[in-house]
Enzyme design. Structure first.
Site, PDB file in Angstrom:
ATOM      1  N   ARG A  11       0.694  -1.132  -0.018  1.00 22.88           N
ATOM      2  CA  ARG A  11       0.082   0.019   0.128  1.00 22.88           C
ATOM      3  C   ARG A  11       0.880   1.383  -0.053  1.00 22.88           C
ATOM      4  O   ARG A  11       0.554   2.056  -0.643  1.00 22.88           O
ATOM      5  CB  ARG A  11      -0.980   0.209   1.248  1.00 22.88           C
ATOM      6  CG  ARG A  11      -1.941   1.267   1.338  1.00 22.88           C
ATOM      7  CD  ARG A  11      -3.114   0.974   2.002  1.00 22.88           C
ATOM      8  NE  ARG A  11      -3.020   1.058   3.342  1.00 22.88           N
ATOM      9  CZ  ARG A  11      -3.985   1.024   3.947  1.00 22.88           C
ATOM     10  NH1 ARG A  11      -5.295   0.926   3.503  1.00 22.88           N
ATOM     11  NH2 ARG A  11      -3.941   1.276   5.347  1.00 22.88           N
TER      12      ARG A  11
ATOM     13  N   HIS B 153     -21.217   3.960  -4.068  1.00 24.85           N
ATOM     14  CA  HIS B 153     -21.532   2.626  -3.566  1.00 24.85           C
ATOM     15  C   HIS B 153     -22.565   2.237  -4.085  1.00 24.85           C
ATOM     16  O   HIS B 153     -23.634   2.802  -3.923  1.00 24.85           O
ATOM     17  CB  HIS B 153     -21.328   2.947  -2.097  1.00 24.85           C
ATOM     18  CG  HIS B 153     -21.377   1.526  -1.350  1.00 24.85           C
ATOM     19  ND1 HIS B 153     -20.516   0.567  -1.456  1.00 24.85           N
ATOM     20  CD2 HIS B 153     -22.375   1.009  -0.756  1.00 24.85           C
ATOM     21  CE1 HIS B 153     -20.647  -0.766  -0.731  1.00 24.85           C
ATOM     22  NE2 HIS B 153     -21.921  -0.324  -0.183  1.00 24.85           N
TER      23      HIS B 153
END
Ligand code: GRF
Length: 192
Positions: free
Chosen positions: A68, A112
């Site tokens: 990450r 979403h």
């Protein structure tokens, strides 16, 4: 950073199909658009969304996600180099760290496929059907470090019919996603 035309330099992050990217590209090409898409980033080299970026001659890049920290460091440099004012996540399947969000320091939006705060995370359509909900929908929200939990900018409902399957519900919800993402951007950018 304000540009002469007033349009915000926008980066769209994707991981796959890219139908929301396509709707954002379409919006960005309209006369009244408040954004200019300057960069598309994918963590998946075979994301279909990259084809839409290429077709529209939008600068795009695949960045391999292994760690990450290195992924986000590369991203931050790219965003700075491209003077990006706004990030739109569109089916981007990685979670951005609090440190990335703080360092970018400008708005990040996500879309979403549920009526948040219901059904954060994955498999939203099957969960809504299993729970016999009467409505589902889509939400555009600001991204913070908690998954699918930031301030809601815009939400739209669709009715779940008894005959709906996961597939048909997904299709209905996707259709409204394509409508509300550009609207949410306008709402965000005209509210301050
Ligand atoms: C959409 O349902 C979006 O809400 C979710 O992931 C899906 C991406 O679809 N976050 P697409 O890649 O934009 O077609």
């Amino acid at each position: 950073m304000e540009k002469l035309s007033g349009k915000k330099n926008t980066a769209v992050f994707i991981s796959g199909r890219g139908s929301n990217l396509r709707s954002l590209i379409k919006y960005s090409k309209t006369k009244k658009s408040l954004i200019r898409i300057v960069l598309v980033v994918s963590n998946n080299s075979t994301a279909k969304g990259l084809d839409y970026a290429n077709k529209s001659k939008i600068n795009n890049i695949f960045i391999k996600y292994s760690k990450r920290k290195s992924f986000e460091d590369r991203l931050l440099k790219l965003l700075k180099r491209n003077n990006v004012d706004l990030i739109c996540l569109a089916g981007f399947m990685k979670i951005l760290s609090g440190s990335f969000i703080r360092k970018f320091y400008k708005p990040i939006l996500n879309i979403h496929p549920s009526l948040l705060p219901k059904y954060k995370g994955l498999n939203t359509h099957s969960r809504a059907i299993q729970n016999k909900d009467r409505y589902s929908g889509a939400t555009v929200h600001v991204v913070n470090k908690k998954l699918d939990s930031g301030k809601i900018i815009l939400q739209k409902k669709v009715k779940i019919l008894k005959s709906d399957s996961e597939k048909t519900l997904e299709k209905k919800v996707l259709k409204i996603e394509h409508k509300i993402y550009p609207k949410a951007i306008v709402k965000l950018l005209t509210s301050y």
